[in-house]
Design a protein around this motif. Structure first.
Motif, PDB file in Angstrom:
ATOM      1  N   GLY A  44      34.977 -53.931  -4.859  1.00  0.00           N
ATOM      2  CA  GLY A  44      34.958 -54.476  -3.509  1.00  0.00           C
ATOM      3  C   GLY A  44      34.980 -53.382  -2.462  1.00  0.00           C
ATOM      4  N   TRP A  45      35.799 -52.353  -2.693  1.00  0.00           N
ATOM      5  CA  TRP A  45      35.813 -51.202  -1.785  1.00  0.00           C
ATOM      6  C   TRP A  45      34.463 -50.489  -1.789  1.00  0.00           C
ATOM      7  CZ3 TRP A  45      38.901 -50.267   2.041  1.00  0.00           C
ATOM      8  CH2 TRP A  45      40.218 -50.747   2.020  1.00  0.00           C
ATOM      9  N   ARG A  46      33.821 -50.425  -2.945  1.00  0.00           N
ATOM     10  CA  ARG A  46      32.494 -49.791  -3.024  1.00  0.00           C
ATOM     11  C   ARG A  46      31.485 -50.554  -2.164  1.00  0.00           C
ATOM     12  NH1 ARG A  46      29.256 -46.526  -6.465  1.00  0.00           N
ATOM     13  NH2 ARG A  46      27.242 -46.424  -5.395  1.00  0.00           N
ATOM     14  N   VAL A  47      31.551 -51.878  -2.199  1.00  0.00           N
ATOM     15  CA  VAL A  47      30.653 -52.673  -1.373  1.00  0.00           C
ATOM     16  C   VAL A  47      30.928 -52.434   0.110  1.00  0.00           C
ATOM     17  CG1 VAL A  47      29.968 -55.022  -0.733  1.00  0.00           C
ATOM     18  CG2 VAL A  47      30.303 -54.441  -3.140  1.00  0.00           C
ATOM     19  N   LEU A  48      32.196 -52.380   0.490  1.00  0.00           N
ATOM     20  CA  LEU A  48      32.542 -52.123   1.885  1.00  0.00           C
ATOM     21  C   LEU A  48      32.011 -50.768   2.344  1.00  0.00           C
ATOM     22  CD1 LEU A  48      36.163 -53.553   1.896  1.00  0.00           C
ATOM     23  CD2 LEU A  48      34.265 -54.378   3.306  1.00  0.00           C
ATOM     24  N   LYS A  49      32.015 -49.791   1.465  1.00  0.00           N
ATOM     25  CA  LYS A  49      31.466 -48.471   1.786  1.00  0.00           C
ATOM     26  C   LYS A  49      29.950 -48.521   1.883  1.00  0.00           C
ATOM     27  CE  LYS A  49      31.392 -43.682   0.076  1.00  0.00           C
ATOM     28  NZ  LYS A  49      29.931 -43.554  -0.125  1.00  0.00           N
ATOM     29  N   ASP A  50      29.306 -49.133   0.895  1.00  0.00           N
ATOM     30  CA  ASP A  50      27.844 -49.118   0.827  1.00  0.00           C
ATOM     31  C   ASP A  50      27.195 -50.013   1.878  1.00  0.00           C
ATOM     32  OD1 ASP A  50      28.028 -47.366  -1.265  1.00  0.00           O
ATOM     33  OD2 ASP A  50      27.540 -48.832  -2.824  1.00  0.00           O
ATOM     34  N   GLU A  51      27.773 -51.201   2.111  1.00  0.00           N
ATOM     35  CA  GLU A  51      27.147 -52.161   3.021  1.00  0.00           C
ATOM     36  C   GLU A  51      27.607 -52.016   4.469  1.00  0.00           C
ATOM     37  OE1 GLU A  51      26.189 -55.770  -0.158  1.00  0.00           O
ATOM     38  OE2 GLU A  51      27.585 -56.149   1.497  1.00  0.00           O
ATOM     39  N   HIS A  52      28.801 -51.451   4.673  1.00  0.00           N
ATOM     40  CA  HIS A  52      29.352 -51.424   6.025  1.00  0.00           C
ATOM     41  C   HIS A  52      29.806 -50.044   6.482  1.00  0.00           C
ATOM     42  CE1 HIS A  52      29.105 -55.750   5.814  1.00  0.00           C
ATOM     43  NE2 HIS A  52      29.732 -55.689   4.663  1.00  0.00           N
ATOM     44  N   GLY A  53      29.625 -49.036   5.618  1.00  0.00           N
ATOM     45  CA  GLY A  53      29.965 -47.673   6.002  1.00  0.00           C
ATOM     46  C   GLY A  53      31.446 -47.409   6.176  1.00  0.00           C
ATOM     47  N   TRP A  54      32.290 -48.229   5.524  1.00  0.00           N
ATOM     48  CA  TRP A  54      33.737 -48.054   5.661  1.00  0.00           C
ATOM     49  C   TRP A  54      34.182 -46.742   5.018  1.00  0.00           C
ATOM     50  CZ3 TRP A  54      37.695 -52.529   5.444  1.00  0.00           C
ATOM     51  CH2 TRP A  54      37.371 -53.482   6.416  1.00  0.00           C
ATOM     52  N   GLN A  55      35.175 -46.130   5.619  1.00  0.00           N
ATOM     53  CA  GLN A  55      35.847 -44.973   5.033  1.00  0.00           C
ATOM     54  C   GLN A  55      36.874 -45.514   4.050  1.00  0.00           C
ATOM     55  OE1 GLN A  55      38.573 -42.641   3.807  1.00  0.00           O
ATOM     56  NE2 GLN A  55      39.456 -43.478   5.685  1.00  0.00           N
ATOM     57  N   VAL A  56      36.757 -45.174   2.789  1.00  0.00           N
ATOM     58  CA  VAL A  56      37.610 -45.800   1.779  1.00  0.00           C
ATOM     59  C   VAL A  56      38.532 -44.790   1.088  1.00  0.00           C
ATOM     60  CG1 VAL A  56      35.940 -47.640   1.381  1.00  0.00           C
ATOM     61  CG2 VAL A  56      35.829 -45.580  -0.025  1.00  0.00           C
ATOM     62  N   THR A  57      38.626 -43.586   1.619  1.00  0.00           N
ATOM     63  CA  THR A  57      39.529 -42.600   1.021  1.00  0.00           C
ATOM     64  C   THR A  57      40.980 -42.995   1.260  1.00  0.00           C
ATOM     65  OG1 THR A  57      37.881 -40.863   1.372  1.00  0.00           O
ATOM     66  CG2 THR A  57      40.159 -40.177   0.923  1.00  0.00           C
ATOM     67  N   ASN A  58      41.306 -43.297   2.526  1.00  0.00           N
ATOM     68  CA  ASN A  58      42.642 -43.803   2.845  1.00  0.00           C
ATOM     69  C   ASN A  58      42.504 -45.287   3.178  1.00  0.00           C
ATOM     70  OD1 ASN A  58      45.157 -44.512   4.009  1.00  0.00           O
ATOM     71  ND2 ASN A  58      45.542 -42.356   4.495  1.00  0.00           N
TER      72      ASN A  58
END
Length: 202
Positions: A44-58
């Motif tokens: 789910g975090w991967r999708v948020l990164k790929d589709e919405h450009g979210w920063q998912v490190t923190n």
């Protein structure tokens, strides 16, 4: 505040395209003053990164930037936190929504696997007889997908496929997202004004 009013909703976001549905549902619930307990799979975090450009490190800081300041309260649980309160039937909740629900997650819930916190929380909803709403977003589907959905429906879960309607004449992607989130809120028995209902010409 009464005990019933203080019970939170659990929102799970799994690794299907359309994670924006889950984020928008959290925003809507928090805007209405509801309590939310959020769990997101690694996919789910991967999708948020790929589709919405979210920063998912923190991840916690990313969610704080999105949800802090809204009227309701929220808490985020890492996917492997199997000792979290929402993993227990003694933890009182109003119910759970998995939005979007990947077919892998749907199959795991149907099979009672409980290999991570999202799956375990959904299993708790079923065993305690609480509301469980699943929003699959996959097409086409094969017989195993359909059988898993039927199994869960027969166990009392509500299946709300991400199939936006057009009778409200949407003019933006945001309106199409709000339509689906509004349909989920309807299943949660929560009043909202996210889309114009059929027959409402005001």
């Amino acid at each position: 505040m009464s005990e019933a009013a203080s019970r939170p909703w659990i929102v799970g976001i799994s690794g299907a395209s359309g994670a924006v549905y889950g984020i928008r549902l959290c925003e809507a619930l928090l805007s209405l003053g509801e309590e939310v307990r959020l769990v997101i799979t690694d996919a789910g975090w991967r999708v948020l990164k790929d589709e919405h450009g979210w920063q998912v490190t923190n991840r916690l800081e990313t969610l704080q930037a999105k949800f802090d300041g809204l009227p309701g309260s929220w808490r985020y649980y890492p996917i492997q936190d199997i000792g979290a309160g929402i993993a227990s039937g003694s933890y009182r909740t109003k119910g759970m929504v998995v939005i979007p629900c990947s077919m892998g997650t749907l199959g795991a819930i149907a099979g009672g696997l409980s290999d991570n916190l999202l799956e375990r929380a959904a299993d708790v909803m079923l065993k305690e007889g609480r509301k469980l709403i699943l929003v699959p977003r996959e097409t086409p589907v094969h017989a195993i997908h359909l059988q898993n959905m039927l199994t869960l429906a027969q166990m009392g879960a509500t299946i709300v496929p991400a199939m936006p309607g057009f009778y409200h004449q949407p003019t933006s992607i945001e309106q199409m997202i709000d339509f689906m989130v509004g349909k989920v809120l309807d299943c949660m028995d929560i009043d909202h004004d996210l889309y114009k209902r059929w027959g409402d010409r005001s």
